[in-house]
Motif scaffolding. Structure first.
Motif, short mmCIF file in Angstrom:
data_model
loop_
_atom_site.label_atom_id
_atom_site.label_comp_id
_atom_site.label_asym_id
_atom_site.label_seq_id
_atom_site.Cartn_x
_atom_site.Cartn_y
_atom_site.Cartn_z
N ALA A 83 32.04 -33.80 -0.75
CA ALA A 83 32.07 -34.39 0.70
C ALA A 83 31.21 -33.74 1.53
O ALA A 83 30.44 -34.46 2.39
CB ALA A 83 33.43 -34.41 1.13
N ILE A 84 31.11 -32.35 1.70
CA ILE A 84 30.32 -31.58 2.62
C ILE A 84 28.49 -31.93 2.26
O ILE A 84 27.86 -32.20 2.97
CB ILE A 84 30.35 -30.39 2.61
CG1 ILE A 84 31.75 -29.85 3.33
CG2 ILE A 84 29.27 -29.59 3.28
CD1 ILE A 84 32.27 -28.48 3.04
N ARG A 99 23.71 -34.89 3.74
CA ARG A 99 22.46 -36.02 3.07
C ARG A 99 22.54 -36.94 3.99
O ARG A 99 21.44 -37.90 4.16
CB ARG A 99 22.79 -35.89 1.66
CG ARG A 99 22.39 -35.12 1.04
CD ARG A 99 22.68 -35.34 -0.52
NE ARG A 99 22.63 -34.26 -1.17
CZ ARG A 99 21.87 -33.85 -2.24
NH1 ARG A 99 20.89 -34.57 -2.35
NH2 ARG A 99 22.00 -32.48 -3.05
N MET A 100 23.63 -37.38 4.54
CA MET A 100 23.45 -38.71 5.50
C MET A 100 22.95 -38.48 6.86
O MET A 100 22.55 -39.23 7.58
CB MET A 100 25.24 -39.24 5.66
CG MET A 100 25.69 -39.85 4.32
SD MET A 100 27.44 -40.27 4.40
CE MET A 100 27.44 -40.96 6.13
N GLU A 101 22.86 -36.96 7.10
CA GLU A 101 22.45 -36.85 8.45
C GLU A 101 20.82 -37.20 8.62
O GLU A 101 20.30 -36.81 7.69
CB GLU A 101 22.73 -35.19 8.76
CG GLU A 101 22.46 -34.76 9.95
CD GLU A 101 22.69 -33.17 10.25
OE1 GLU A 101 21.73 -32.30 10.62
OE2 GLU A 101 23.74 -32.68 10.16
#
Length: 139
Positions: free
Chosen positions: A108-109, A114-116
């Protein structure tokens, strides 16, 4: 109004305990499974929903924030009451669930990171003094 925050906590706690008991029965365990954690999640979601709909007065929000902060020591105290030695003797389920929890958190982290969006790496250009025609005569 602060009492409404306490009432919201009580409702979330009762729902969390009920859902935890149902989850324990579904898993074939004769105990509450995650009731306090579920209650905390319900409290967070209820607070966010009520803030979005502008249904949460400031004093009620203070009550919810207070009890939300108090939940962490409550969870720690409840976890301290559990007998981990007997849980580990009972089978590998406790060890496997701990490994799965750590793995899930790591994944999850990584996904969140990676979505940032990457920040712009271009440096901000600042005009030099000699580029300013008003200051060119001063040199």
């Amino acid at each position: 109004m602060i009492i409404y925050g306490t009432a919201l906590l009580a409702v979330c706690h009762l729902l969390g305990i009920f859902i935890g008991d149902l989850l324990g029965q579904a898993l074939g365990v004769k105990t509450n499974v995650g009731g306090v954690g579920i209650a905390m999640l319900l409290l967070i979601f209820a607070r966010l929903y009520m803030q979005k709909k502008d249904m949460l007065p400031k004093l009620t929000e203070l009550g919810v924030e207070y009890w939300g902060a108090m939940y962490i020591p409550v969870v720690v105290a409840m976890a301290a009451q559990q007998d981990m030695v007997s849980a580990l003797r009972g089978g590998p389920v406790a060890l496997l669930s701990a490994i799965a929890a750590v793995g899930t958190c790591a994944v999850a982290i990584a996904v969140i990171n990676r979505m940032e969006r990457p920040a712009d790496d271009e440096p901000v250009s600042t005009p030099m003094l000699h580029d300013n025609p008003l200051l060119a005569d001063a040199e």
